[in-house]
Structures are given as C-alpha cells and as structure tokens.
Design a protein around this motif. Structure first.
Motif, PDB file in Angstrom:
ATOM      1  N   ASP A 198      33.487  35.822  40.107  1.00 14.43           N
ATOM      2  CA  ASP A 198      33.373  34.384  40.340  1.00 14.43           C
ATOM      3  C   ASP A 198      33.170  33.628  39.029  1.00 14.43           C
ATOM      4  O   ASP A 198      32.597  34.142  38.076  1.00 14.43           O
ATOM      5  CB  ASP A 198      32.168  34.076  41.244  1.00 14.43           C
ATOM      6  N   GLY A 199      33.650  32.395  39.007  1.00 11.18           N
ATOM      7  CA  GLY A 199      33.357  31.475  37.916  1.00 11.18           C
ATOM      8  C   GLY A 199      33.951  31.871  36.572  1.00 11.18           C
ATOM      9  O   GLY A 199      34.936  32.590  36.471  1.00 11.18           O
ATOM     10  N   PHE A 200      33.264  31.388  35.547  1.00 12.02           N
ATOM     11  CA  PHE A 200      33.727  31.574  34.176  1.00 12.02           C
ATOM     12  C   PHE A 200      33.753  33.044  33.779  1.00 12.02           C
ATOM     13  O   PHE A 200      34.703  33.500  33.133  1.00 12.02           O
ATOM     14  CB  PHE A 200      32.842  30.788  33.202  1.00 12.02           C
ATOM     15  N   TYR A 201      32.756  33.820  34.131  1.00 13.69           N
ATOM     16  CA  TYR A 201      32.713  35.237  33.753  1.00 13.69           C
ATOM     17  C   TYR A 201      33.857  36.018  34.384  1.00 13.69           C
ATOM     18  O   TYR A 201      34.465  36.883  33.754  1.00 13.69           O
ATOM     19  CB  TYR A 201      31.366  35.869  34.119  1.00 13.69           C
ATOM     20  N   GLY A 202      34.164  35.732  35.609  1.00 16.14           N
ATOM     21  CA  GLY A 202      35.284  36.391  36.272  1.00 16.14           C
ATOM     22  C   GLY A 202      36.606  36.063  35.575  1.00 16.14           C
ATOM     23  O   GLY A 202      37.456  36.926  35.360  1.00 16.14           O
ATOM     24  N   TYR A 203      36.748  34.796  35.208  1.00 17.67           N
ATOM     25  CA  TYR A 203      37.941  34.367  34.486  1.00 17.67           C
ATOM     26  C   TYR A 203      38.026  35.076  33.140  1.00 17.67           C
ATOM     27  O   TYR A 203      39.086  35.583  32.752  1.00 17.67           O
ATOM     28  CB  TYR A 203      37.917  32.852  34.300  1.00 17.67           C
ATOM     29  N   VAL A 242      36.652  37.943  32.179  1.00 15.01           N
ATOM     30  CA  VAL A 242      36.914  39.373  32.342  1.00 15.01           C
ATOM     31  C   VAL A 242      38.390  39.597  32.684  1.00 15.01           C
ATOM     32  O   VAL A 242      39.042  40.485  32.120  1.00 15.01           O
ATOM     33  CB  VAL A 242      35.987  39.980  33.427  1.00 15.01           C
ATOM     34  N   ALA A 243      38.939  38.790  33.585  1.00 12.88           N
ATOM     35  CA  ALA A 243      40.351  38.926  33.975  1.00 12.88           C
ATOM     36  C   ALA A 243      41.256  38.669  32.769  1.00 12.88           C
ATOM     37  O   ALA A 243      42.238  39.403  32.543  1.00 12.88           O
ATOM     38  CB  ALA A 243      40.683  37.961  35.108  1.00 12.88           C
ATOM     39  N   LEU A 244      40.940  37.661  31.974  1.00 12.14           N
ATOM     40  CA  LEU A 244      41.721  37.360  30.779  1.00 12.14           C
ATOM     41  C   LEU A 244      41.643  38.510  29.777  1.00 12.14           C
ATOM     42  O   LEU A 244      42.655  38.922  29.205  1.00 12.14           O
ATOM     43  CB  LEU A 244      41.234  36.053  30.136  1.00 12.14           C
ATOM     44  N   PHE A 245      40.462  39.072  29.586  1.00  6.69           N
ATOM     45  CA  PHE A 245      40.285  40.192  28.664  1.00  6.69           C
ATOM     46  C   PHE A 245      41.093  41.411  29.126  1.00  6.69           C
ATOM     47  O   PHE A 245      41.758  42.066  28.328  1.00  6.69           O
ATOM     48  CB  PHE A 245      38.800  40.566  28.532  1.00  6.69           C
ATOM     49  N   VAL A 246      41.059  41.692  30.417  1.00  8.22           N
ATOM     50  CA  VAL A 246      41.801  42.836  30.954  1.00  8.22           C
ATOM     51  C   VAL A 246      43.304  42.627  30.746  1.00  8.22           C
ATOM     52  O   VAL A 246      44.027  43.549  30.329  1.00  8.22           O
ATOM     53  CB  VAL A 246      41.464  43.069  32.448  1.00  8.22           C
ATOM     54  N   CYS A 247      43.801  41.423  30.995  1.00  6.03           N
ATOM     55  CA  CYS A 247      45.232  41.131  30.796  1.00  6.03           C
ATOM     56  C   CYS A 247      45.624  41.262  29.325  1.00  6.03           C
ATOM     57  O   CYS A 247      46.653  41.869  28.998  1.00  6.03           O
ATOM     58  CB  CYS A 247      45.565  39.727  31.293  1.00  6.03           C
ATOM     59  N   LEU A 248      44.823  40.711  28.425  1.00  5.61           N
ATOM     60  CA  LEU A 248      45.123  40.797  26.994  1.00  5.61           C
ATOM     61  C   LEU A 248      45.044  42.239  26.493  1.00  5.61           C
ATOM     62  O   LEU A 248      45.864  42.666  25.678  1.00  5.61           O
ATOM     63  CB  LEU A 248      44.188  39.899  26.192  1.00  5.61           C
TER      64      LEU A 248
END
Length: 176
Positions: A6-11, A13-19
C-alpha cells in the motif's frame, strides 16, 4: 504484510523490483559492439534486368574493397523505362547508389537521380569522361555518363574518390 503493498512504500518496492529486473535483463543480454550492415547479393537482379532491356547491362566487375551492397531493385522510370538501382555502404560508411536506364530524355533521368540538373565539370575515370554534379544542401555528389543506349549514374554522400573508385569497376555485360 499489507504495509509493503500500500501507499508510497508499495510503489517504491514495485518500482525497485521492475528496475532491478530490467537491469538484470540488460546485464545478461548479449550486446554486439560490431557494426552490422546487411549484405544483399544483386546478381539475380542484374540478370533479370538484362532480360528486360534491349542493351547490355552495366555492373561492377567486383565491388570496391570495403563496400557492402545493401539494396537492389528494378523500378519503372518515366515513359515505362526500366531502371536498375544498386545501393551500397561505402568503405568510409557513406551511401552510394548506382542507377542505369534508357529512359528518355536521358538528361531528365540523370537530373532526377542526381537531384540537380547543374553540371560542375567533368572527371576522368579510367580514360572515360563522367559529368560531375553536386547538390550542396543534401551533400550529394553525382557522376553521370551519357551513352547512346543507356545513362549511368553514380550518386550519394560518398566523396568523389569513392564514386570514381566505383565507376572504375563498371563494365558492360553482354546483352541477353
């Protein structure tokens, strides 16, 4: 567990995993640092052109060293005349094209291929006189040879020496 989705942390983490996935993909994907210019054999196109025209076709005896033939085609010119186009990447990695046709008027064909109708002198290549043309805004140099039955044009961004090197390789093949 809900805190990571949820929220900023979820975003984040998802961005880090994609990168990280994209970086890993780029790291393991083979990358070529070598230039690759596709080489296309023009011998069948030249032979087919020879069957369609009433004169002996002009073609290079061999390609100049370092030149890569990368396109060829037969097209319809003005008044239904056949036009042979052979395209090259030169040894200096400039562009050059050889075209020939019995299109009339010959001056119109030469001007269309050269993108200019203004001659700027002549150049001798192997004892043969070629007309020189130059279009500055396109950095396009052209050698033109008017023969009784066909007009030969060598044009492109290649320098005069490279165009002359190609002209020296041209010879007329028997009609057939």
């Amino acid at each position: 567990m809900r805190r990571f989705t949820d929220g900023f942390y979820g975003y984040a983490v998802a961005l880090f995993v994609c990168l990280a996935g994209a970086g890993l993909f780029l790291l393991v994907t083979p990358q070529s640092r070598e230039e690759h210019i596709p080489r296309l054999d023009y011998s069948i196109t030249v032979a087919n052109f020879g069957h369609e025209v009433p004169y002996g076709v002009w073609a290079p005896r061999q390609d100049p060293p370092g030149w890569v033939p990368n396109s060829n085609r037969i097209a319809k010119g003005e008044n239904g005349a056949q036009v042979l186009h052979l395209g090259y990447a030169t040894a200096k990695r400039e562009h050059a094209m050889f075209a020939q046709s019995d299109e009339q008027p010959a001056a119109g064909f030469a001007s269309r291929m050269a993108n200019t109708d203004k001659a700027m002198g002549t150049q001798q290549v192997g004892g043969v006189t070629w007309e020189k043309r130059f279009r500055e805004d396109k950095d396009q140099r052209t050698l033109v040879r008017f023969l009784p039955e066909v007009t030969l044009v060598i044009t492109g961004t290649a320098d005069w020496d490279e165009l002359a090197q190609f002209a020296a390789q041209l010879h007329q093949r028997p009609q057939g």
